[in-house]
Scaffold this motif. Structure first.
Motif, mmCIF file in Angstrom:
data_model
loop_
_atom_site.group_PDB
_atom_site.id
_atom_site.type_symbol
_atom_site.label_atom_id
_atom_site.label_comp_id
_atom_site.label_asym_id
_atom_site.label_seq_id
_atom_site.Cartn_x
_atom_site.Cartn_y
_atom_site.Cartn_z
ATOM 1 N N LEU A 1 18.134 70.818 -0.462
ATOM 2 C CA LEU A 1 18.492 70.325 -1.799
ATOM 3 C C LEU A 1 18.289 71.439 -2.839
ATOM 4 C CD1 LEU A 1 16.931 66.756 -1.659
ATOM 5 C CD2 LEU A 1 19.366 67.293 -1.949
ATOM 6 N N TYR A 2 17.199 72.161 -2.710
ATOM 7 C CA TYR A 2 16.923 73.266 -3.627
ATOM 8 C C TYR A 2 18.024 74.322 -3.536
ATOM 9 C CZ TYR A 2 14.593 77.315 -5.681
ATOM 10 O OH TYR A 2 14.298 78.410 -6.443
ATOM 11 N N ARG A 3 18.366 74.710 -2.324
ATOM 12 C CA ARG A 3 19.402 75.726 -2.128
ATOM 13 C C ARG A 3 20.732 75.283 -2.730
ATOM 14 N NH1 ARG A 3 23.422 76.530 0.718
ATOM 15 N NH2 ARG A 3 23.186 74.792 2.151
ATOM 16 N N ARG A 4 21.067 74.018 -2.569
ATOM 17 C CA ARG A 4 22.357 73.503 -3.044
ATOM 18 C C ARG A 4 22.437 73.406 -4.570
ATOM 19 N NH1 ARG A 4 24.876 69.636 1.094
ATOM 20 N NH2 ARG A 4 25.660 68.583 -0.736
ATOM 21 N N HIS A 5 21.302 73.167 -5.240
ATOM 22 C CA HIS A 5 21.346 72.851 -6.676
ATOM 23 C C HIS A 5 20.606 73.849 -7.568
ATOM 24 C CE1 HIS A 5 23.276 69.115 -5.644
ATOM 25 N NE2 HIS A 5 22.329 68.903 -4.748
ATOM 26 N N LYS A 6 20.027 74.877 -6.989
ATOM 27 C CA LYS A 6 19.248 75.842 -7.767
ATOM 28 C C LYS A 6 20.105 76.550 -8.818
ATOM 29 C CE LYS A 6 16.775 80.143 -7.566
ATOM 30 N NZ LYS A 6 17.251 81.449 -7.273
ATOM 31 N N ASN A 7 21.288 77.013 -8.444
ATOM 32 C CA ASN A 7 22.125 77.761 -9.400
ATOM 33 C C ASN A 7 22.498 76.920 -10.614
ATOM 34 O OD1 ASN A 7 22.010 80.031 -7.811
ATOM 35 N ND2 ASN A 7 23.962 79.655 -6.799
ATOM 36 N N ALA A 8 22.794 75.664 -10.397
ATOM 37 C CA ALA A 8 23.112 74.782 -11.528
ATOM 38 C C ALA A 8 21.888 74.587 -12.417
ATOM 39 C CB ALA A 8 23.627 73.433 -11.028
ATOM 40 N N ALA A 9 20.706 74.468 -11.805
ATOM 41 C CA ALA A 9 19.474 74.304 -12.579
ATOM 42 C C ALA A 9 19.165 75.566 -13.380
ATOM 43 C CB ALA A 9 18.314 73.958 -11.652
#
Length: 151
Positions: free
Chosen positions: A34-42
């Protein structure tokens, strides 16, 4: 009306929902995904919302940690993980901004207080050691009778 908690099986939301359930069951590797998938957006949201760009990494880390703690406690999102983590990121950035403003105001007030106390102490020391220094201007030597007589 309640938002649907299920998504088509091939959608990113369905994959996120499955990962959320795995995290709740204690599989931390699912949270890594989940972190890998959404880190850039965060990171993007943190860059937009943080007053200080050096806080971006900390804001993102705090947001993901808060979501992980919520999921482990059985709280947090059931669906729409990205929306939840981005909202948490925004909230963390705003909290950090408010804290920085509060610290800056406190530091400014403390510095002013120390400066005024230090200034009083300095003026008192100068007045004791040099009586004329306490005056708004230094008197001319002729006015004090300190005339130096020449040969």
């Amino acid at each position: 009306m309640e938002p649907p908690t299920t998504a088509p099986a091939d959608s990113p939301n369905a994959r996120d929902n499955h990962l959320i359930e795995l995290v709740r069951q204690g599989h931390l590797s699912a949270f890594d995904e989940l972190y890998r998938r959404h880190k850039n957006a965060a990171v993007y949201v943190a860059r937009r919302e943080a007053d200080n760009l050096s806080d971006v990494d900390d804001v993102v880390a705090e947001a993901f940690l808060a979501v992980l703690v919520a999921l482990e406690a059985g709280k947090g999102p059931n669906a729409y993980f990205r929306s939840y983590v981005l909202t948490t990121t925004r909230r963390m950035a705003h909290q950090r901004n408010a804290g920085a403003r509060h610290r800056a105001a406190f530091d400014r007030d403390r510095a002013l207080a120390q400066t005024s106390q230090g200034g009083r102490r300095f003026r008192r020391t100068v007045r004791i050691n040099h009586p004329a220094a306490g005056l708004p201007f230094a008197p001319h030597p002729m006015a004090t009778g300190a005339v130096v007589r020449g040969h």
